[in-house]
Enzyme design. Structure first.
Site, PDB file in Angstrom:
ATOM      1  N   HIS A   1      64.241  93.555  71.263  1.00  0.00           N
ATOM      2  CA  HIS A   1      64.467  92.347  71.389  1.00  0.00           C
ATOM      3  C   HIS A   1      64.416  91.768  72.766  1.00  0.00           C
ATOM      4  O   HIS A   1      63.474  91.347  73.923  1.00  0.00           O
ATOM      5  CB  HIS A   1      65.662  92.566  70.528  1.00  0.00           C
TER       6      HIS A   1
ATOM      7  N   GLU B  42      61.061  92.652  74.145  1.00  0.00           N
ATOM      8  CA  GLU B  42      60.554  91.245  73.920  1.00  0.00           C
ATOM      9  C   GLU B  42      60.462  90.278  75.152  1.00  0.00           C
ATOM     10  O   GLU B  42      59.533  89.613  75.684  1.00  0.00           O
ATOM     11  CB  GLU B  42      61.147  90.838  72.559  1.00  0.00           C
ATOM     12  N   HIS B  43      61.804  90.092  75.855  1.00  0.00           N
ATOM     13  CA  HIS B  43      62.158  89.443  76.939  1.00  0.00           C
ATOM     14  C   HIS B  43      61.506  89.535  77.820  1.00  0.00           C
ATOM     15  O   HIS B  43      60.669  88.739  79.135  1.00  0.00           O
ATOM     16  CB  HIS B  43      63.873  89.076  77.428  1.00  0.00           C
TER      17      HIS B  43
ATOM     18  N   GLU C 264      72.973  85.612  75.805  1.00  0.00           N
ATOM     19  CA  GLU C 264      71.929  84.857  74.334  1.00  0.00           C
ATOM     20  C   GLU C 264      72.633  85.582  73.161  1.00  0.00           C
ATOM     21  O   GLU C 264      73.127  84.639  72.114  1.00  0.00           O
ATOM     22  CB  GLU C 264      70.557  85.605  74.345  1.00  0.00           C
TER      23      GLU C 264
END
Length: 460
Positions: A66, A69-70, A146
């Protein structure tokens, strides 16, 4: 709804044309390209799926898929940080990405003539991502925030995370997609560069394009932009097999919250684990999908009708089961008791509903209703080019044949009441059950409940 033969034929006629206009090829470097025509509007969706997700992450670097992904939006040698998003927006498109247990995917939706722009940008970051230390230090703080917002500040999300570590003892599905805070705090740009270098290879990627396009032209463009990327081999770690659960597991989570919360889950097979010579028949995931509809398929479903409206035991109740995954998953039930009732009462009532299905086959009317709902939902989702691409991409990314889409209505319609009863008796048993309960603690002064984010995967 759809209670006559003509309606079903109409429904299937909506399904079949799009499926029949799909072509697939594999480039010399291993990149799979799947193109589906839909000429109803001049738009195109391009999605690239990488077969790496949180289940591939070892202890110590959970959340790295993840985090990467950022960072995929933070620049290459040719395009600076956030320039990818700016270019797509300037061309009237939209884009984003998501990470799950099984895969990471990136998508753009554009006017059809702008497809080469998407291809040029995706091909660039597939091989030339910068992953600069300074950009990583800034972005990992965004990821940690997040996590705080999606998990640490959400009582139900905390329960769900604890639930997964209890339901799974060995399989990495026990790790949160977003990662543990400890791992995020210690993560380095070098680890991210190593992860990118290992997994982001053409042979581990699937390019899915759906829209007002001609397959031959799309494949030629894919060859132009992606075909020059060198082939790279990579090794996938041996899949961890979750040991069979031998007894009920329970966990109680005490955190500040306004109301109690119940989460129950049963280990369940998926298409990838069915019909391959083991003890899971090919039809079982379809029967489980119908079972979910019997329990929680709208206002006429048993949970809503009996536990919410008639007995008023539940303020809310829902179920979740996906038959599309790389590894066996869970059939879950989550619920909040109504005022004046306890979690224990609600759990007992849910168990009673499950036992009733085990003892008495579901009715023909229930079967007809659920099959109509499930098939109609799946068919009408094809009105969206985005979800057409999603259906193909998800199946391909978990190692399934995307042609399963063609067979889905027939497979579902063939499910019998006896098969629904069989899977309930086989999988919805105490020895296969994990139960997590939120024990609400007093909330601090000025503390208020945040809206819990929806969705099962982490989206940038």
């Amino acid at each position: 709804m759809f209670d006559n033969k003509f309606s079903w034929l109409l429904l299937l006629s909506l399904w079949l044309p799009a499926c029949s206009q799909t072509q697939e090829t594999t480039l010399a470097n291993g990149l799979r390209v799947i193109v589906q025509q839909d000429h109803r509007s001049p738009v195109v969706v391009s999605q690239i799926w990488y077969r790496v997700g949180s289940q591939d992450e070892p202890e110590g670097i959970t959340g790295i898929s993840h985090a990467l992904e950022h960072m995929m939006f933070k620049g290459t040698a040719k395009h600076g940080p956030n320039e990818f998003s700016r270019i797509i927006a300037e061309n009237g498109g939209r884009e984003n990405a998501f990470t799950s247990y099984d895969y990471t995917a990136y998508f753009q939706q554009l006017e059809k003539s702008r497809l080469p722009i998407s291809f040029e940008l995706e091909a660039d970051r597939l091989q030339n991502l910068t992953l600069a230390d300074e950009e990583f230090r800034k972005e990992i703080k965004v990821v940690m925030e997040e996590r705080r917002w999606r998990t640490d500040d959400q009582p139900e999300a905390i329960v769900q995370e604890k639930f997964m570590t209890t339901a799974y003892q060995a399989h990495p599905y026990r790790h949160p997609v977003i990662g543990s805070m400890t791992d995020l705090e210690s993560m380095t740009a070098k680890e991210l560069r190593d992860w990118y270098g290992h997994w982001y290879a053409p042979a581990d990627a699937i390019l899915v394009v759906v829209g007002d396009v001609e397959p031959k032209e799309v494949i030629a463009q894919a060859q132009k932009y992606f075909g020059q990327i060198p082939a790279r081999s990579f090794e996938r770690a041996k899949e961890v097999v979750e040991p069979e659960q031998k007894g009920e597991r329970r966990i109680r989570v005490a955190v500040p919250a306004e109301v109690p919360y119940l989460l129950m889950g049963y280990h369940a097979p998926v298409h990838a684990s069915a019909g391959r010579g083991g003890d899971v028949a090919e039809w079982e995931p379809y029967a489980l999908s119908v079972l979910i509809g019997i329990l929680d398929g709208g206002q006429a479903a048993r949970f809503e009708r009996e536990l919410v409206r008639e007995k008023k035991l539940a303020a809310s109740i829902g179920t979740d089961y996906s038959a599309v995954g790389r590894s066996p998953g869970l059939l879950t039930i989550d619920a909040t008791p109504a005022n004046g009732h306890t979690v224990a009462e609600l759990e007992q009532a849910i168990r009673a509903q499950i036992e009733q299905i085990k003892k008495e086959p579901v009715t023909a009317e229930e079967l007809k209703r659920v099959k109509a709902q499930v098939v109609a939902s799946n068919v009408f989702s094809r009105d969206s080019v985005f979800y057409q691409a999603m259906q193909i991409g998800r199946l391909a990314a978990v190692g399934l044949d995307w042609h399963m889409i063609d067979d889905y209505p027939d497979k579902l319609m063939a499910v019998t009441a006896e098969q629904v009863q069989t899977v309930a008796r086989k999988y919805l048993v105490d020895a296969n059950l994990t139960v997590a309960v939120l024990d609400p603690q007093p909330m601090g002064k000025g503390q208020r409940r945040m809206l819990r984010p929806q969705g099962g995967s982490d989206v940038r």
